[in-house]
Design an enzyme around this catalytic site. Sequence first.
Site, PDB file in Angstrom:
ATOM      1  N   ASN A  47       0.811  -1.222   0.000  1.00 65.40           N
ATOM      2  CA  ASN A  47       0.000   0.000   0.000  1.00 65.40           C
ATOM      3  C   ASN A  47       0.842   1.268   0.000  1.00 65.40           C
ATOM      4  O   ASN A  47       0.332   2.345  -0.309  1.00 65.40           O
ATOM      5  CB  ASN A  47      -0.950   0.019   1.194  1.00 65.40           C
ATOM      6  CG  ASN A  47      -2.289  -0.636   0.936  1.00 65.40           C
ATOM      7  OD1 ASN A  47      -3.261  -0.375   1.622  1.00 65.40           O
ATOM      8  ND2 ASN A  47      -2.350  -1.504  -0.062  1.00 65.40           N
ATOM      9  N   ASN A 107      -4.779   4.938   5.210  1.00 64.75           N
ATOM     10  CA  ASN A 107      -5.625   4.805   4.029  1.00 64.75           C
ATOM     11  C   ASN A 107      -6.819   3.919   4.353  1.00 64.75           C
ATOM     12  O   ASN A 107      -6.645   2.808   4.852  1.00 64.75           O
ATOM     13  CB  ASN A 107      -4.804   4.195   2.885  1.00 64.75           C
ATOM     14  CG  ASN A 107      -5.591   3.965   1.611  1.00 64.75           C
ATOM     15  OD1 ASN A 107      -5.399   2.984   0.914  1.00 64.75           O
ATOM     16  ND2 ASN A 107      -6.483   4.878   1.272  1.00 64.75           N
ATOM     17  N   SER A 177      -3.947   2.020 -15.357  1.00 65.65           N
ATOM     18  CA  SER A 177      -2.563   1.583 -15.522  1.00 65.65           C
ATOM     19  C   SER A 177      -1.946   1.157 -14.190  1.00 65.65           C
ATOM     20  O   SER A 177      -0.952   0.422 -14.163  1.00 65.65           O
ATOM     21  CB  SER A 177      -1.718   2.692 -16.157  1.00 65.65           C
ATOM     22  OG  SER A 177      -1.553   3.791 -15.269  1.00 65.65           O
ATOM     23  N   HIS A 266      -9.242   5.542  -4.803  1.00 67.56           N
ATOM     24  CA  HIS A 266      -9.128   5.266  -3.372  1.00 67.56           C
ATOM     25  C   HIS A 266      -7.680   5.258  -2.885  1.00 67.56           C
ATOM     26  O   HIS A 266      -7.438   5.348  -1.696  1.00 67.56           O
ATOM     27  CB  HIS A 266      -9.784   3.911  -3.089  1.00 67.56           C
ATOM     28  CG  HIS A 266     -10.081   3.636  -1.655  1.00 67.56           C
ATOM     29  ND1 HIS A 266     -10.807   4.498  -0.853  1.00 67.56           N
ATOM     30  CD2 HIS A 266      -9.750   2.571  -0.861  1.00 67.56           C
ATOM     31  CE1 HIS A 266     -10.915   3.987   0.355  1.00 67.56           C
ATOM     32  NE2 HIS A 266     -10.280   2.826   0.384  1.00 67.56           N
ATOM     33  N   TRP A 267      -6.724   5.122  -3.808  1.00 71.91           N
ATOM     34  CA  TRP A 267      -5.313   5.014  -3.438  1.00 71.91           C
ATOM     35  C   TRP A 267      -4.553   6.271  -3.846  1.00 71.91           C
ATOM     36  O   TRP A 267      -3.713   6.251  -4.750  1.00 71.91           O
ATOM     37  CB  TRP A 267      -4.686   3.792  -4.111  1.00 71.91           C
ATOM     38  CG  TRP A 267      -5.100   2.477  -3.537  1.00 71.91           C
ATOM     39  CD1 TRP A 267      -5.694   2.244  -2.334  1.00 71.91           C
ATOM     40  CD2 TRP A 267      -4.930   1.189  -4.146  1.00 71.91           C
ATOM     41  NE1 TRP A 267      -5.922   0.907  -2.153  1.00 71.91           N
ATOM     42  CE2 TRP A 267      -5.455   0.239  -3.253  1.00 71.91           C
ATOM     43  CE3 TRP A 267      -4.396   0.766  -5.357  1.00 71.91           C
ATOM     44  CZ2 TRP A 267      -5.447  -1.126  -3.532  1.00 71.91           C
ATOM     45  CZ3 TRP A 267      -4.391  -0.597  -5.648  1.00 71.91           C
ATOM     46  CH2 TRP A 267      -4.909  -1.527  -4.738  1.00 71.91           C
TER      47      TRP A 267
END
Length: 288
Positions: A47, A107, A177, A266-267
């Site tokens: 992450n 996160n 990607s 979300h990231w």
Amino acid sequence: MKETLIDAPVERFVQLNKYRVHYWEGGAGHPVILLHGGGPGATGMTNYSPNIEPLARHFRVFALDMPGWGDSDTLEEEADHPGRQLADVMVQFLDALGIDKAAFVGNSLGGLTSITTATLYPDRVSHLITMGAPAPFPLTLSPAGPSEGIKVLAAAQRDPSPANMKRLVQAMVYDSSHATDELAEARSRASLDKPEHLARWNEPRSTKNLGSPLPYWALGPQIRDIAVPALIIHGRDDRVVPYENALHLVSNIPDSRMLLLNRCGHWAQIEHAEEFNLAVTAFLTERC
């Protein structure tokens, strides 16, 4: 912002009250705890792979596998939502390493855990930074029920095949990607290698908690008492946790500001890694 040369992050374990926790450590200076999200196959390294070394040039960085993920022990079932249990684990982690207080960067579920820690243990948190974190308030502008991303996550939790993991990582990002076959296969292997983690989350009670963590929602009025500086980062195109959550957080945490990123899912720390690293470094440097 002065940078220092660092060695590669070091892999370590620490034994806490109930759990043996796996983490990566690098750098020196003010402690920064990086907490991953709750999806199957998540780890501190996967992450935060584009963030650990850049942040470690300025701070002492710890990227944890929270109990229930990666190479840490499996999270035990308890009456309360895991966010409270994980907040207790975070305090034990700080105690074990002799750290008085640290900046928490989280996160999704890691953001929920960071908010819970800042609320229940305010003397252990110096800064609060969240990305794609749910707010403990009812939403009024977003669709009701589980989001698209939560539905995909639940399916991957039940069956962490590469195909389901591919759908999961695609739902986490705006730019496809970043949703590579290699990442999907790595998360699938990480999940299948730890069937005890999957079994814990696939229990009926745990599945209910994962989709509707009601005890966390009871913290709503208390987050107004968070006194530390907070940076609320959210993707405009987040299909897991709608960005309305960020609006609630920045409206209720007194010393807070929001960074809303367009063309971002979300990231945020992965899709916009360079901007994320610069923003976090500047925020922590200016407020330390």
